[in-house]
Every structure is written in structure tokens, then in C-alpha cells.
Design a protein around this motif. Structure first.
Motif, PDB file in Angstrom:
ATOM      1  N   VAL A 243       0.839  -1.203   0.000  1.00  0.00           N
ATOM      2  CA  VAL A 243       0.000   0.000   0.000  1.00  0.00           C
ATOM      3  C   VAL A 243       0.874   1.254   0.000  1.00  0.00           C
ATOM      4  O   VAL A 243       0.628   2.208  -0.749  1.00  0.00           O
ATOM      5  CB  VAL A 243      -0.955  -0.003   1.208  1.00  0.00           C
ATOM      6  N   ALA A 244       1.925   1.251   0.842  1.00  0.00           N
ATOM      7  CA  ALA A 244       2.840   2.393   0.868  1.00  0.00           C
ATOM      8  C   ALA A 244       3.526   2.572  -0.482  1.00  0.00           C
ATOM      9  O   ALA A 244       3.690   3.694  -0.969  1.00  0.00           O
ATOM     10  CB  ALA A 244       3.882   2.198   1.972  1.00  0.00           C
ATOM     11  N   GLY A 245       3.933   1.461  -1.116  1.00  0.00           N
ATOM     12  CA  GLY A 245       4.599   1.542  -2.406  1.00  0.00           C
ATOM     13  C   GLY A 245       3.694   2.068  -3.502  1.00  0.00           C
ATOM     14  O   GLY A 245       4.102   2.888  -4.333  1.00  0.00           O
ATOM     15  N   LEU A 246       2.447   1.617  -3.529  1.00  0.00           N
ATOM     16  CA  LEU A 246       1.511   2.078  -4.555  1.00  0.00           C
ATOM     17  C   LEU A 246       1.137   3.549  -4.344  1.00  0.00           C
ATOM     18  O   LEU A 246       0.957   4.293  -5.317  1.00  0.00           O
ATOM     19  CB  LEU A 246       0.267   1.197  -4.551  1.00  0.00           C
ATOM     20  N   THR A 247       1.040   3.956  -3.090  1.00  0.00           N
ATOM     21  CA  THR A 247       0.795   5.381  -2.824  1.00  0.00           C
ATOM     22  C   THR A 247       1.981   6.218  -3.286  1.00  0.00           C
ATOM     23  O   THR A 247       1.814   7.285  -3.885  1.00  0.00           O
ATOM     24  CB  THR A 247       0.534   5.601  -1.323  1.00  0.00           C
ATOM     25  N   VAL A 399      -4.691   6.977 -10.825  1.00  0.00           N
ATOM     26  CA  VAL A 399      -5.911   6.307 -10.357  1.00  0.00           C
ATOM     27  C   VAL A 399      -5.727   4.795 -10.343  1.00  0.00           C
ATOM     28  O   VAL A 399      -6.238   4.100  -9.455  1.00  0.00           O
ATOM     29  CB  VAL A 399      -7.133   6.733 -11.205  1.00  0.00           C
ATOM     30  N   ALA A 400      -4.956   4.263 -11.297  1.00  0.00           N
ATOM     31  CA  ALA A 400      -4.710   2.816 -11.308  1.00  0.00           C
ATOM     32  C   ALA A 400      -3.895   2.400 -10.082  1.00  0.00           C
ATOM     33  O   ALA A 400      -4.205   1.387  -9.423  1.00  0.00           O
ATOM     34  CB  ALA A 400      -3.986   2.423 -12.588  1.00  0.00           C
ATOM     35  N   ALA A 401      -2.845   3.168  -9.744  1.00  0.00           N
ATOM     36  CA  ALA A 401      -2.001   2.829  -8.591  1.00  0.00           C
ATOM     37  C   ALA A 401      -2.792   2.892  -7.292  1.00  0.00           C
ATOM     38  O   ALA A 401      -2.704   1.985  -6.449  1.00  0.00           O
ATOM     39  CB  ALA A 401      -0.799   3.770  -8.531  1.00  0.00           C
ATOM     40  N   LEU A 402      -3.585   3.954  -7.110  1.00  0.00           N
ATOM     41  CA  LEU A 402      -4.310   4.108  -5.854  1.00  0.00           C
ATOM     42  C   LEU A 402      -5.485   3.141  -5.753  1.00  0.00           C
ATOM     43  O   LEU A 402      -5.810   2.665  -4.660  1.00  0.00           O
ATOM     44  CB  LEU A 402      -4.778   5.555  -5.699  1.00  0.00           C
ATOM     45  N   ALA A 403      -6.130   2.837  -6.871  1.00  0.00           N
ATOM     46  CA  ALA A 403      -7.197   1.831  -6.833  1.00  0.00           C
ATOM     47  C   ALA A 403      -6.628   0.467  -6.445  1.00  0.00           C
ATOM     48  O   ALA A 403      -7.250  -0.300  -5.688  1.00  0.00           O
ATOM     49  CB  ALA A 403      -7.898   1.754  -8.189  1.00  0.00           C
ATOM     50  N   LEU A 404      -5.441   0.152  -6.945  1.00  0.00           N
ATOM     51  CA  LEU A 404      -4.792  -1.106  -6.564  1.00  0.00           C
ATOM     52  C   LEU A 404      -4.414  -1.082  -5.085  1.00  0.00           C
ATOM     53  O   LEU A 404      -4.514  -2.104  -4.392  1.00  0.00           O
ATOM     54  CB  LEU A 404      -3.564  -1.334  -7.437  1.00  0.00           C
ATOM     55  N   ALA A 405      -3.983   0.093  -4.575  1.00  0.00           N
ATOM     56  CA  ALA A 405      -3.671   0.215  -3.148  1.00  0.00           C
ATOM     57  C   ALA A 405      -4.903  -0.073  -2.292  1.00  0.00           C
ATOM     58  O   ALA A 405      -4.817  -0.760  -1.268  1.00  0.00           O
ATOM     59  CB  ALA A 405      -3.117   1.604  -2.845  1.00  0.00           C
ATOM     60  N   VAL A 406      -6.056   0.458  -2.694  1.00  0.00           N
ATOM     61  CA  VAL A 406      -7.302   0.192  -1.960  1.00  0.00           C
ATOM     62  C   VAL A 406      -7.625  -1.295  -1.981  1.00  0.00           C
ATOM     63  O   VAL A 406      -8.044  -1.883  -0.976  1.00  0.00           O
ATOM     64  CB  VAL A 406      -8.457   1.019  -2.561  1.00  0.00           C
ATOM     65  N   THR A 407      -7.409  -1.939  -3.139  1.00  0.00           N
ATOM     66  CA  THR A 407      -7.679  -3.368  -3.257  1.00  0.00           C
ATOM     67  C   THR A 407      -6.782  -4.182  -2.324  1.00  0.00           C
ATOM     68  O   THR A 407      -7.245  -5.087  -1.619  1.00  0.00           O
ATOM     69  CB  THR A 407      -7.475  -3.827  -4.712  1.00  0.00           C
TER      70      THR A 407
END
Length: 431
Positions: A243-247, A399-407
Motif C-alpha cells: 500500500v505504501a509503495g503504490l501510494t 488512479v490505477a495505482a491508488l485503486a490497486l492500493a485500496v484493493t
């Protein structure tokens, strides 16, 4: 799952130890420590951001493409990622000061060599060395915070640290733009070398060792690999560092693409870009300073959820406005400010939660965290150039990175199952 200590077993020597940390060394004042560590950690954002206004000029002078120039940023992030994997365990074995000072010295040398770099390939290699040097500051600062603070107190300290760190991305492009009035892009790296010398002196005379000899861990390469293996078996820890990496990937998408979007797509000059970039960084700083206030009422996990979900929504708005060509410059800048504000809520809390159970291997745990953060950033940042270096490309990747972080947060971390980190007496110091 709830972060609780596992029962002892025969593998305990090969696993990161999950037991209450030994009594911490005498602490400096929080404000002074934040300023000292912030001066070191700012070396990373300054190295990344100060040369951003010069990217179009570097492309022309070294006769290369925009995507290739952006790879010099990727080189820095690769150095940051790989360097932390080595320096983190070294700081657990040797203490915090020596790796910190050696890494900063390497950064100074690499910055000076950039002054004579003849090609884009040499520049890229030296940027990797700069990244390795700044990796020491990134990982050791996190480890020092973990040496001294736990739980909400650690999240609060990281927020104070982000205030100092936040000044660097606000000022860096502006400083770089102003330097370009009087010197070439190589002069920007000369300024970085001077700053490196100053913080090196600050560390030598103003920073005490925070890891006493009795708490150091030295198992050689095999021990380091066992420690990393143990960390990677912790599903919650792995989810939090992803999550930290995707953010961070969303943040570096903005960093790598903003100079081309603002200067080429909207026609701003180098100084105007620096001012607008600084305006965006203001929202990142504001969120990190709101975080300690929010921690009085909400847990780090709840704030992390709010940051990742809010950032995804802001990135989605940016993508829609860019695709429809609505709002012009401010149709791009305002949603980006929302993304930065959301990142400012997520970034202090994900590391605090990830490191909360690893007091005895804080350097290694922080190193793996940093490696994932900057490694994902290195992988993602060139995509903006490959997709066209425009606002739509930037919004799509964010949006792709943060949506993946939420997932990942929902499926892997399951934050509703996390216990709120219980603070020891150090919590009182944070407030």
C-alpha cells in the motif's frame, strides 16, 4: 489479522523478533530530532525534485528523448530501493550513525561527478549512485524513529518529520528554477553537493547513536536473508508495504510527469512550474500536519483507509477532466492537489503500522518498506512518458495505482482486523 506476538518456536532465531523493544536510549527533543532527521531525509526529495525544471533542457543538450531523460529519475529511485535493502541490515548490525554518514558522503561524491557527465548514460548511472547515497538517510531515519517511538507516537513523529521533509519538495523545483537563471543544469547538482556536505557535518556533530550495542543484530548475509524471509511471511506487513509503495507510485507519477505537463502542455516557464509545483506540495504538507490531530480520534488504520480511498477519487476526477479537456490548467492542478492531500494522510500511517511489531529489526523492516516504495515508484514513473507525458496519462496511472492500493488494503491487510497500536509512555512525549 490482528498484530499479536506469535508463540515461540524453533525458528525464532531465523525470524524477525516480535517482542517488546528494550528500553530506548535517552531521547532528544522531538522538534530537534525532527529537524535533524528531516535535514537528512530532505536530501532525497531535493535530489529527485531540484532538477525537474531542467528536464526539457537536459533532453535537448544531451540529444535524447523525454522518456530517456525520465529514466534518470528512475535511476535515482532504483538506487534508493536497492540501497535500502543493504543499508537497513547494516544499520541493525553497526548502529545508525555510521551507515547514515557513509551514504551521505557517497551522495556528495556522485553529485560532484555529475558536473562532468558527458552522456545521458553516465548521468543515469550517477543518479543511481545518488539514490544509493540518499537511501541511507531514508532508511536510517525510519529506524531511528522506531528506536525511540511506537504506535501513535511513531505516527505522530513521522508526521512531524514529514513537515520538515515537505519543505524540500515545495522549495526544490523553485530553487532549481532560480538556479537555472544563473547556471546550467549541472549547477543544480553542485548545489546538491554543497547541501550534502552541510548535512554530513550536522550528522557528525548533532546526532547521537540510538541503537545501543546490546540491541544490535549481526547475522551476515545469511542472517539478513532470514530476516527478510521472516518479514515476507507476515501477510499484514507485506500488504502495508505494498500500500505504501503504490501510494508512493502515485506520488512519483506526479513528480516525473508534472514538468512536461505544466511546461509543454500548458506552456509554463521553469519559474512558473516551480511555483505551481510548490503549491501542490503545500497540500501534501497540510495533510501530514493534520494527521497528528486526526490521530487523537481515529486509529492509523482508519486514516490510511481514508487517504487511499480519497486519493483514488481525486485521481479519477483528474482522469475524467483531462479526457474531456475540461478546466484547463486548474482542471488538472486542483484534482492533483487532492491526490497529494490524500497521499499526505496515507504515507505516515502505512509505515507506522508496518513497523509497529518490529522493534528488534527496525532497520531491515524499514529497508524492505523503503525498497518497495521506491522500487514501485521506479517501475511506474517512466510510464507517464511512454503514454504521452500529458495530463490524461498522469491521471490514468495515478488512479490505477491508488485503486490497486485500496484493493490490497481490503483484500490483504484487512484493516478492520488490525488492533490499534497501544502506545507506551513515549506517547506522552508526542503530544
Amino acid at each position: 489479522m490482528t498484530l499479536t506476538a506469535p508463540a515461540p518456536d524453533t525458528r525464532v532465531e531465523a525470524e524477525p523478533q516480535r517482542r517488546p523493544a528494550a528500553a530506548p536510549p535517552r531521547r532528544p527533543g522531538m522538534a530537534r530530532l525532527a529537524l535533524t532527521l528531516g535535514a537528512f531525509v530532505a536530501l532525497g526529495p531535493l535530489t529527485i525534485d531540484m532538477y525537474l525544471p531542467a528536464l526539457p533542457t537536459i533532453r535537448e543538450e544531451l540529444a535524447t528523448s523525454s522518456a530517456t531523460v525520465q529514466l534518470t529519475l528512475t535511476g535515482t529511485l532504483i538506487g534508493l530501493a536497492l540501497g535500502q535493502l543493504v543499508i537497513g541490515p547494516l544499520s541493525d548490525a553497526l548502529g545508525r550513525r555510521r551507515p547514515l554518514l557513509a551514504g551521505t558522503a557517497l551522495h556528495v561524491v556522485a553529485s560532484l561527478l555529475v558536473l562532468v557527465a558527458p552522456t545521458i548514460e553516465v548521468l543515469g548511472a550517477l543518479r543511481v549512485l545518488q539514490g544509493i547515497g540518499t537511501a541511507a538517510a531514508s532508511v536510517v531515519a525510519l529506524a531511528i524513529v522506531r528506536d525511540l517511538y511506537e504506535g501513535r507516537a511513531a505516527a505522530t513523529m513521522l508526521s512531524r518529520l514529514f513537515l520538515v521533509m515537505g519543505v524540500a519538495p515545495v522549495l526544490a523545483p523553485t530553487i532549481g528554477g532560480e538556479l537555472l537563471r544563473f547556471t546550467s543544469w549541472r549547477g543544480v547538482f553542485a548545489a546538491l553537493a554543497v547541501y550534502g556536505v552541510l548535512v554530513l557535518a550536522l550528522g557528525m556533530f548533532g546526532l547521537r547513536e540510538t541503537l545501543p550495542p546490546e540491541r544490535r543484530r549481526s547475522g551476515g548475509i545469511a542472517g539478513t536473508l532470514r530476516t527478510y524471509r521472516g518479514l515476507l511471511r507476515d501477510r499484514t506487513y507485506v500488504g502495508l508495504i505494498l500500500v505504501a509503495g503504490l501510494t508512493m507510485a502515485a506520488l512519483f507519477t506526479y513528480v516525473s510527469g508534472s514538468s512536461f505537463v505544466y511546461q509543454r502542455q500548458f506552456g509554463l516557464d521553469e519559474q512558473q512550474f516551480g511555483m505551481l509545483f510548490g503549491a501542490g506540495a503545500f497540500w501534501l504538507i497540510a495533510a501530514t500536519q493534520l494527521n497528528p490531530v486526526l490521530l487523537r480520534w481515529w486509529s492509523p488504520a482508519r486514516i490510511l483507509i481514508a487517504g487511499t480511498v480519497g486519493g483514488t477519487a481525486a485521481g479519477g476526477l483528474l482522469t475524467v477532466l483531462a479526457a474531456a479537456d475540461i478546466g484547463g490548467l486548474f482542471g488538472v492542478a486542483v484534482p492533483l492537489w487532492g491526490v497529494l492531500f490524500a497521499a499526505g494522510l496515507a504515507l505516515p500511517n502505512a509505515p507506522a503500522l508496518a513497523l509497529s511489531q518490529y522493534g528488534d529489526s527496525a532497520g531491515s523492516a524499514a529497508a524492505l518498506l523503503g525498497a518497495v516504495q521506491f522500487g514501485v515508484g521506479a517501475a511506474v514513473s517512466p510510464l507517464v512518458g511512454l503514454l504521452g507525458n500529458d495530463a490524461l496519462a498522469m491521471g490514468t496511472i495515478i488512479v490505477a495505482a491508488l485503486a490497486l492500493a485500496v484493493t490490497v488494503l481490503a483484500v490483504v491487510v484487512r484493516p478492520w482486523q488490525l488492533a490499534d497500536p497501544q502506545d507506551d509512555v513515549l506517547l506522552a512525549v508526542a503530544h
